[in-house]
Each structure stands twice: as structure tokens, then as C-alpha cells.
Design an enzyme around this catalytic site. Structure first.
Site, PDB file in Angstrom:
ATOM      1  N   SER A 134       0.808  -1.225   0.000  1.00 37.67           N
ATOM      2  CA  SER A 134       0.000   0.000   0.000  1.00 37.67           C
ATOM      3  C   SER A 134       0.839   1.272   0.000  1.00 37.67           C
ATOM      4  O   SER A 134       0.319   2.352  -0.274  1.00 37.67           O
ATOM      5  CB  SER A 134      -0.926   0.010   1.211  1.00 37.67           C
ATOM      6  N   CYS A 161      -7.661   2.359   0.925  1.00 36.38           N
ATOM      7  CA  CYS A 161      -8.697   1.622   0.217  1.00 36.38           C
ATOM      8  C   CYS A 161      -8.125   1.026  -1.055  1.00 36.38           C
ATOM      9  O   CYS A 161      -7.645   1.721  -1.944  1.00 36.38           O
ATOM     10  CB  CYS A 161      -9.851   2.572  -0.111  1.00 36.38           C
TER      11      CYS A 161
END
Lengths: 629, 375
Positions: free
Chosen positions: A322, A378
Site C-alpha cells: 500500500s 482503500c
């Protein structure tokens, strides 16, 4: 009687006449000898004189003292200590077998090793080193048995020493004898077999400064090779001292924080590129590696499953996971693929090509804009963005952030990681890029790998709004000869020119990650920290949703946290990677927080080398060129 | 005979050749000097080598005087007895001798060692001179074969030790005396004489054309005691020592080759190289001059000897000295292969020094008595 006497007399006359020829012969022979001597002494005299000089003198190398290494505040990191080396001169050894036996008994040497070091063939005149690093007790023991051990000598030598042991081992490196392959390289031409050079870390990249210059002593030797007197001495010149950018306290802290875990922590000063701490665990003991290792010891280190010789900070290649979303967000905003108001609804998954790419949050995040997507990490938002950008645009931005390239840190064998693209896949694997692979790449999984050092530079670049400096680990060199301190300048990297709004958004979102997002455990009362978590899946676990302790440790996720602080005016970038620890927010973020807090708490000390010469000094320019060549 | 009447007059200064003595003293001094410079005083307990050499020279002086005062005709009468004694000693060496460096050449007597092969040469000269004086010298058999048979046992015993150097000197005495005595034809004699004189140089030509390994094989075969296997190391170090002396030399103690022991056997067989390194070409010329002078005076003695025995003795002694001189210097300058032959009067060595001085005493003896009436 008279007849006989008469005959005898005639005979005597004849005999004596013949003897006159002896006279001629005598003159002839003496003349010939004189001629030969004239030829040897007058004609060829110079030649034989040179030969006799070569005979009587021998050059003895005087090893230089290696330069010292300090941290930025003058804390000693590497020095030299006296050590005892055990030498054997085979010429003086009467009974080789008995000698080997007594050495095995006295100092507990391995019999085969000794035998190998004292071959029966080869020169007997050169003293051979059988063991170094004798303890004082062993040295004394040998000395006391001196009369029983003809040909054995104990010599005091200089041994490289790293007072704080494993601290900064990968950064400092270690030293060792120059290998025959190395001797053929131009940078080592002035060395001789047996010279000690840096083999790893700064010891290696700055070896040219550290090692100094060997001296030479010309001694008169007799036919047996015994030294009689010194004819001439060319003194060795000691190596230059290095002042690193490392802060030993921060370095120790980072290493303590990693503890027994495998991983890396890097802290750099964003305004200079100074590496303040670079921890990699597991580590090796440079004191051990700087001594002569047995084959067994070496094998043990090389075959260690933890790969202690790998500097995970610059050589460990991990999926960015991420943390790659920083690059993605920048790419999206810069290309106009998304803007600040673009929204994506996250339902916990992203259907594509007949399967569903899941978000880490099974329930989904709901409606997300780009800032929310960074703060909450997300996945679905970035799947969507990745799909729109395409792999080659993603690769182009990764490239602009410096991924896929060496950061230029002055450490040997830095790795570059992988920035996949269609061209890359064709080139390396000779396969066509599959659309689904773009989805994985969008969240920093799949083929993409980065080193913690590269991620540190990404954070430094973001912190500096595009301005950054090449990471540096040596900030000054103190010349032994002159005592002058040469400051090495910070080298700016090419500016990453993104729109100010892009940087603004990144700053805001990254701080949001800490204040209200996935890195709550990095929240600090002392300083505003901005960062991004990452949880890198190991290849085997791509779609495994098991949690926590059910998973064998080796297969657990790597925890990332990339950060800078203070958020409002960044001074330090810190990256933490802990292997197989699980979630980045839980495991890596708190470590980064502690490093940052320690840095902020400590006064930004003025480096000790106040008497530095201006950076634009020609000597520095030369020095820099030499380092980078 | 009347000559005995004149014995009492013979030792007057008129008949005493001071030049001869002066040359001997000078060469001996240079020898001791070279030995002194090249052998450092090692331990307090052991006598320095140069002092030992001085002691040997003192003994040598005794031998010199002994050989000088006795009438050489009397000595000649003892020749065969001495020869028999020599053969016994040579057998003793083989049976009970001291072995050093692979050769058995020495008989230990108390603290000293005695090397019979050094005296063998002197005894052979005496024996052959006696033989040729007494026996008729006609016919191949009597001229060549018989003396050859006399000489042979000694030669074989010496080579058995093995001692190639002494063996060659020994043989050279026989050949020289053969030439001096045996040749009727003047032309042939001249030719052969030149051949002998030039033999070493001719040998060098043949020897020089051989490969190193061939020489090594030959040398190690004939004389295993000598290190030729060191790839000519000794010869090279000797040439370096001599050559590096250049014109003026490196001075006393200045010879790095000899001081640092690159030169082997600096005080014995290679003493000439030590001298040449320290005193250079000029020094060497002086030394060669001294030796040449000594032999020249000896030749004068032979030429003016009053009888056959005197002339033959002198010729044999000259051959003995000259051969050792030429071969020794020849090997140090690299003209000949290295064989263990000492430099007369200079190399350290008791037997060699004493034997050489005895030979010189005998020569002077011949000179002293040449004025005595023959009849």
C-alpha cells in the site's frame, strides 16, 4: 760414473730448456686470468654491482594504519587495535610435523588448517601467517615456548575493530585481505597480496581514503634471508578518517526496535540526504568477519537462512504494497485521471476478468475520494485508478519517483527492485502483460518490488515537494596528512516536478493516515507525523485470508511504514520494514514513531567538524570524483 | 760427496732468497686478512678462524724450515717410505676418516683434522722425482707406465673419498712431470706443454658447450659432495662478488656478497672472490703479480737446479702450485666448473697450508744447494 754424470748433465740441460716454456705458459695463463678479471670487474662491473645490490637488499612492506570512522557526532565506530599474529618461517623449522603438533596443543589450532598454511613446497624464507587475533594469553604462551619452537614468531599487528559490535554492521562493513581477483582491478593496483582492504559497506566504498598508503622498508639481508640492518625507510601514511552522517544513538535505537525481527529501518534528513540511521537485521559481527575466517565459519554465515550479510535497507527487495499508493495517487492527479473530488464506491471487492480483487477491508470502505483512499488505504479505489491509468503510466510515475533505480547511496551492490511494465514483461519474461496484473500492481503487489532505501527517497521527495538529496553516508573526510577536514557536499537529485496541489494532497492525506487512518499507532504527542502503512503479502499467501497466529511466521506479511516528520515542516524521513510481522499499521508504524520522536527530542546537534573547509575546495571535488568513479 | 762439507755455509744471508720469502709472507698476509674479514667472531668460546689460520701458518713455518734445512737428497731417499705411509693414511681415511658434506677426507687428531690428500701431492712429486732420477728413462714402459702404476693407488684412494679437486691436482703432477722428463722430441714436448697450459681453456670450450643439466649430471656423478645442483648458484655468486668489486673494490668488510654469506665458502675455496670483492681489479692485479712472481722465482730455481733431482722436484712442485692456483682462480671467475681446490697460501685450511709451505721450503732448499759443488 763420469759418463753417467755427463748424460745426466745433458738431460738436465734439456729438461731445463723445456722449463723455459713453463715461463711462457705462466705469463700466458696469468695474462688470461687478468683479462678475465678485467672483463668481470671493469667491463661487466656495473652489472655485477647491481646484482650484488639486489642480492643484499629486500623490500619489506610497511602496512599503513587504516583511517578511523566516526559517527556525525564524533562517536568512534571503527578503529584499530593491536593484535597478535602467529607467523612461521619454514626455513628455521627443523621438524615440521612436531611443530604443527605443538601449535595444535598450545593454541588449539586445527591441525589441517595449520598443515595447509605451512605447505611443504614453496618458499621457506617468507614468514607465513598461521593465525591472527591470538589472545594475550596465547601470545604469551607461544613466547614462553619460544626456544622449543624455532621459526615461530608472534608479531604485533593492527586489527580492525568495531567497538560497538553489530551496530551499523551493514553500513560500516568489514575488512579483509585483498583477493587475487581484486588485485587485478585498477583501483587496487598499488596493493600487494596480503593488503587489507574494505570488503563491505563504507569500508569498501571509501576504501581508497581509509586504507592509506603502504610504506616500504629496504633491509639488508644475508643469504639466509635474515635481516641485518635497515637501509632505507619509506614510512607508510595512515588512511584518512571518515565522519559519517549516522547518528549512533538513533542507529542503536533503530536496531533495538527491530530486536530479533528481520527487517530494516532507515532515517534520513530530508534537507541534506544525510542517512541518520540505517539498521538491517539480522546482522553480522564485523569484528568476526574482519578476521580470517575458517571455511566452516564462512559457510555458516553464507548459509544462514536469515541472510545476515544482506543489507535489507539497500538490498532487500519487497513488494511496496500500500505504500505504493502514494505513487499511484500522484500519477492519478498528475495525469488528471482523478481529481480531488473523484469518488469511488468501495464494496470490499473489485470484479475484473471473471474474478473479484478483494479489498483488505471485507465490508468495504464505502464512498472514497483520493484522500480518503490514502488515509484508509482503500484498495478498490486504487484498483479502479490503476485500471484507468494502465501499467505503463504507473511504471512511468514509479520511475519518476526513483523506483527501479539505484538511489545512489554509497554502499556496494545496491539493488533496484522491479518496476513492471509491458515492455519489462516482454523483455524479461517474453510474455504478454495480462490486464489482471495491472490490478495487483496498482496496490504495489505482483511483480513490483522496492528496497526500503528507495521508499525512503520517495518519502524524502514528497516531504521536500519534489526536492531531495542523494542519500549520503559520509559527510566529511579528515585528511591524515594535513589534518584538514573536507566536507562532502549534499548532492541534489533532479526535482520531481509535480503540481503543488498534488503535493498538498499527499501531505494532507499522509498526515491523515496517522491522525485518523491506518497508522493510528504512529500518532505522537510530540510531533506531527505523516506516513503510509503497507502490508506486503508474501507470494505464497496471495489469496489466503487466514489471520494472525494461524499462519506460520515465515509466510506472514511484511509490515511497512513509510513516513516523514514534522508534517508541517519535514526534516526527517523514516521507513520501517519488518519481515513477516503482519499488518504495517500495527507493527511498523510504532517503530517509526519512536525513531522520529527520538530525533525530534534530540537537539539537532551541530556536527563536530567545525573547522571544515569550504565545500567547493578542489580537493573535495577530486575526492567526490574518486568516490563516484 | 763433497757437497755435505758446504752445508754449514748454506744458511748465510747471501744464499737466502728474501724475495721468495717476502712473496710468501705477502700472500699469506693477504690470505689471513681476507679470512679475518669474512669470518666474524662468533662466540667467545670458539677461536676465530683467522687465529687458527695463523696457528697453521706457524706450523707451516716449521714444515718450511724442516724442508729447507735437510738436504733434499736425503729427503729423496725417504720418498718411497713416505709414499707407502701416504697410502696407509689414505686407507685410514677411508676406514676411519671424518665425513663432512658427503666426503670422507679427514683424519681427526685431537682438536684438529688432518687431510692426507693435501700431502699426497707433495709426496707424489718427491716419489716421481726420485723415481726418474734413479731409474733409466728410456722406453715407454719406464717413462710412462711404471710411474703411472706407482701413482695410481694414491689417485684411486683419493677419488674414492671422493675428492675430485685433490685427485685432479694429483693427476696433473704426474702428467706435468711426465712432460718435463719424458719427451725426447722437442717439438712434441713444446706442443704438449702448450696443450697442458691451454687445457683449462680448451676444457672451458667443451664444457661451455654442454647444457647445464649435462654439466650437473657429470659433476654430481664425479663429485657428489659438491653442490652444482644449485643451478650454478655458487659460481654465479662468486662471479657477482668478483664483478661487483669493480676497479677499486668495496673495501675491507665492505663486500656484501661475502659478508652476507651469499658467497659460499668465503674463507676456503672462494677466498679469491672475497679478496676480489674487497680490493677490486687493482687489488687482484697485485695479488696475481705476487703469485706470478712466486712461481717465476720457483721456475728460476728449477732452471738453475744443480742436478736432475733438484730440477725434477722443482718442476713437480711448480706444477702442483700452478695447477691449484689456476684451477682455483679459474673456477671463481667462472672459467672452470667448481671443484674443491683451495687457493695455495690463501684459503683457510691446515693441511693445505702446511703442505704448501713444506713444498715452498723444499723449493728454497733446492735453490740453496745449487751453488754447492757437484763433484
Amino acid at each position: 760414473m763420469s759418463t753417467r754424470s755427463g748424460t745426466q748433465h745433458d738431460e738436465l740441460r734439456e729438461l731445463q730448456q723445456r722449463l723455459i716454456l713453463f715461463k711462457i705458459g705462466l705469463l700466458l695463463v696469468v695474462g688470461l686470468l687478468a683479462l678475465r678479471l678485467w672483463y668481470l670487474q671493469i667491463n661487466e662491473g656495473d652489472y655485477y654491482h647491481d646484482l650484488s645490490e639486489n642480492n643484499r637488499t629486500r623490500a619489506v612492506v610497511l602496512e599503513p594504519v587504516r583511517g578511523l570512522i566516526y559517527d556525525r557526532n564524533g562517536v568512534l565506530l571503527a578503529n584499530n587495535v593491536p593484535s597478535f599474529g602467529l607467523y612461521v618461517k619454514l626455513e628455521d623449522v627443523k621438524d615440521r610435523k612436531a611443530l604443527i603438533e605443538s601449535l595444535v596443543n598450545l593454541v588449539g589450532l586445527d591441525e589441517n588448517t595449520v598443515r595447509k598454511k605451512l605447505p611443504e613446497r614453496g618458499s621457506k624464507l617468507l614468514p607465513r601467517k598461521v593465525k591472527d587475533g591470538l589472545t594475550l594469553r596465547e601470545a604469551a604462551l607461544i613466547e614462553s615456548h619460544r626456544l622449543d619452537l624455532p621459526g615461530v614468531t608472534v608479531r604485533a599487528e593492527s586489527q580492525r575493530n568495531y567497538p560497538s559490535g553489530l551496530t551499523a554492521a551493514h553500513l560500516l562493513g568489514y575488512v579483509g585481505e585483498v583477493s587475487s581477483d581484486q588485485l587485478e582491478k585498477p583501483e587496487y593496483t598499488e596493493l600487494h597480496p596480503g593488503s587489507i582492504i574494505g570488503q563491505y559497506g563504507v569500508e569498501r566504498t571509501y576504501d581508497r581514503f581509509l586504507r592509506g598508503r603502504a610504506g616500504q622498508k629496504t633491509v639488508e639481508v644475508d643469504a639466509m634471508g635474515h635481516e641485518k640492518k635497515t637501509v632505507e625507510v619509506g614510512k607508510p601514511s595512515a588512511g584518512d578518517d571518515l565522519y559519517l552522517t549516522i547518528d549512533a544513538r538513533l542507529q542503536s535505537l533503530a536496531e533495538q526496535l527491530l530486536g530479533e525481527e528481520f527487517g530494516a529501518i532507515i532515517a534520513i534528513e530530508t534537507g541534506t540526504g544525510d542517512v541518520l540511521a540505517m539498521a538491517s537485521r539480522p546482522a553480522f559481527d564485523p569484528n568476526v568477519l574482519s578476521r580470517e575466517l575458517t571455511a566452516k565459519q564462512w559457510e555458516k554465515i553464507v548459509q544462514d537462512e536469515g541472510h545476515p550479510l544482506t543489507n535489507r535497507a539497500t538490498q532487500g527487495q519487497y513488494p511496496p504494497a500500500s505504500t505504493f499508493k502514494i505513487v499511484m495517487a500522484a500519477a492519478g492527479l498528475e495525469t488528471g485521471t482523478v481529481n480531488l473530488t473523484t469518488k469511488v464506491r468501495c464494496m470490499g471487492g473489485y470484479p475484473f476478468g471473471g474474478r473479484v480483487y478483494r479489498d483488505w477491508k471485507e465490508r468495504g470502505h464505502g464512498v472514497m475520494d483520493v484522500m480518503d483512499a490514502i488515509v484508509d488505504s482503500c484498495d478498490v479505489f486504487f484498483y479502479t485508478l490503476g485500471q484507468k491509468l494502465g501499467i505503463d503510466t504507473m511504471a512511468q510515475f514509479a520511475d519518476r519517483f526513483g523506483l527501479g533505480h539505484e538511489t545512489g547511496i554509497e554502499l556496494p551492490s545496491e539493488r533496484t527492485g522491479i518496476v513492471p511494465s509491458t515492455a519489462w514483461k516482454t523483455r524479461v519474461r517474453n510474455e504478454i502483460w495480462l490486464p489482471g496484473e495491472t490490478i495487483s500492481a496498482a496496490i504495489g503487489q505482483g511483480y513490483t518490488t522496492v528496497t526500503p532505501m528507495q521508499m525512503t527517497m520517495v518519502m524524502a521527495t514528497v516531504a521536500g515537494n519534489g526536492d531531495s538529496f542523494r542519500p549520503r553516508i559520509v559527510r566529511a573526510i579528515k585528511e591524515r596528512a594535513t589534518g584538514q577536514v573536507l566536507d562532502l557536499p549534499s548532492v541534489p537529485r533532479p526535482k520531481l516536478a509535480l503540481k503543488p496541489e498534488t503535493y498538498e494532497l499527499l501531505h494532507e492525506s499522509l498526515e491523515g493516515v496517522v491522525t485518523r487512518g491506518t497508522a493510528g499507532r504512529a500518532r505522537s504527542a510530540l510531533v506531527r507525523i505523516a506516513g503510509k502503512t503497507g502490508t506486503a503479502q508474501t507470494a505464497a499467501l496471495k489469496d489466503d485470508r487466514r489471520k494472525g497466529t494461524d499462519i506460520p511466521k515465515k509466510l506472514r506479511d511484511h509490515a511497512w511504514f513509510v513516513s516523514y516528520a514534522p508534517a508541517e515542516a519535514p526534516r526527517i524521513a523514516v521507513v520501517v520494514l519488518v519481515e513477516n510481522m503482519g499488518h504495517g499499521g500495527s507493527w511498523a508504524a510504532p517503530l517509526a514513531k519512536q525513531v522520529i520522536e527520538a530525533y525530534v527530542k534530540s537537539k539537532p546537534a551541530e556536527p563536530v567538524t567545525a573547522d571544515a573547509v569550504p565545500a567547493e575546495s578542489p580537493a573535495v571535488a577530486v575526492a567526490m570524483r574518486e568516490v563516484h568513479d | 760427496m763433497i757437497d755435505r762439507v758446504l752445508d754449514s755455509r748454506s744458511l748465510t744471508p747471501d744464499h737466502f732468497d728474501w724475495r721468495f720469502l717476502g712473496l710468501i709472507a705477502a700472500i699469506l698476509s693477504l690470505g689471513v686478512l681476507s679470512i679475518y674479514s669474512v669470518t666474524p667472531v662468533q662466540a667467545v668460546t670458539s677461536t676465530p678462524v683467522y687465529l687458527k689460520q695463523l696457528a697453521w701458518i706457524a706450523i707451516g713455518c716449521g714444515a718450511f724450515v724442516a724442508m729447507l734445512v735437510m738436504d733434499y737428497h736425503k729427503i729423496s731417499r725417504l720418498a718411497y717410505v713416505l709414499y707407502a705411509l701416504l697410502l696407509v693414511l689414505l686407507v685410514v681415511v677411508l676406514v676411519a676418516g671424518k665425513t663432512s658434506r658427503g666426503a670422507q677426507r679427514w683424519i681427526p687428531i685431537g682438536p684438529f683434522v688432518f687431510q692426507p690428500s693435501e700431502f699426497a701431492k707433495l709426496v707424489l712429486v718427491l716419489t716421481l722425482a726420485t723415481y726418474y732420477t734413479r731409474s733409466p728413462r728410456q722406453g715407454w714402459m719406464q717413462r710412462v707406465v711404471l710411474p703411472g702404476l706407482i701413482m695410481l693407488p694414491g689417485l684411486l684412494l683419493i677419488l674414492k673419498q671422493p675428492d675430485l679437486g685433490s685427485g685432479l691436482s694429483y693427476l696433473s703432477i704426474y702428467i706435468s712431470m711426465l712432460l718435463v722428463v719424458g719427451m725426447r722430441s722437442k717439438a712434441m714436448g713444446t706442443l704438449l706443454l702448450f696443450a697442458v697450459m691451454l687445457f683449462p681453456f680448451a676444457w672451458e670450450l667443451v664444457w661451455g658447450s654442454l647444457h647445464d643439466y649435462q654439466r650437473e649430471r657429470i659433476m654430481t656423478f664425479v663429485d657428489p659432495a659438491y653442490d652444482t645442483g644449485g643451478k650454478g648458484y655458487h659460481g654465479l655468486q662468486s662471479r657477482i662478488a668478483i664483478g661487483s668489486g669493480e676497479l677499486l673494490g668495496k673495501g675491507l668488510y665492505g663486500g656484501t656478497q661475502s659478508q652476507l654469506k651469499f658467497l659460499p665458502e668465503g674463507h676456503t675455496d672462494f677466498v679469491f672472490a672475497v679478496f676480489a670483492e674487497e680490493w677490486g681489479f687493482l687489488g687482484v692485479l697485485v695479488l696475481l703479480g705476487l703469485f706470478a712472481g712466486l712461481i717465476w722465482l720457483s721456475l728460476e730455481i728449477a732452471l738453475k737446479a744443480k742436478d736432475m733431482l733438484g730440477a725434477l722436484l722443482a718442476a713437480g712442485l711448480i706444477a702442483m702450485l700452478a695447477f691449484c692456483l689456476v684451477i682455483n682462480i679459474g673456477m671463481t671467475v667462472g672459467l672452470f666448473p667448481i671443484v674443491g681446490i683451495p687457493l695455495p697460501l690463501m684459503s683457510y685450511g691446515g693441511s693445505s697450508t702446511v703442505a704448501t709451505m713444506a713444498a715452498l721450503g723444499l723449493l728454497l732448499n733446492i735453490k740453496r744447494r745449487r751453488l754447492t759443488l757437484f763433484y
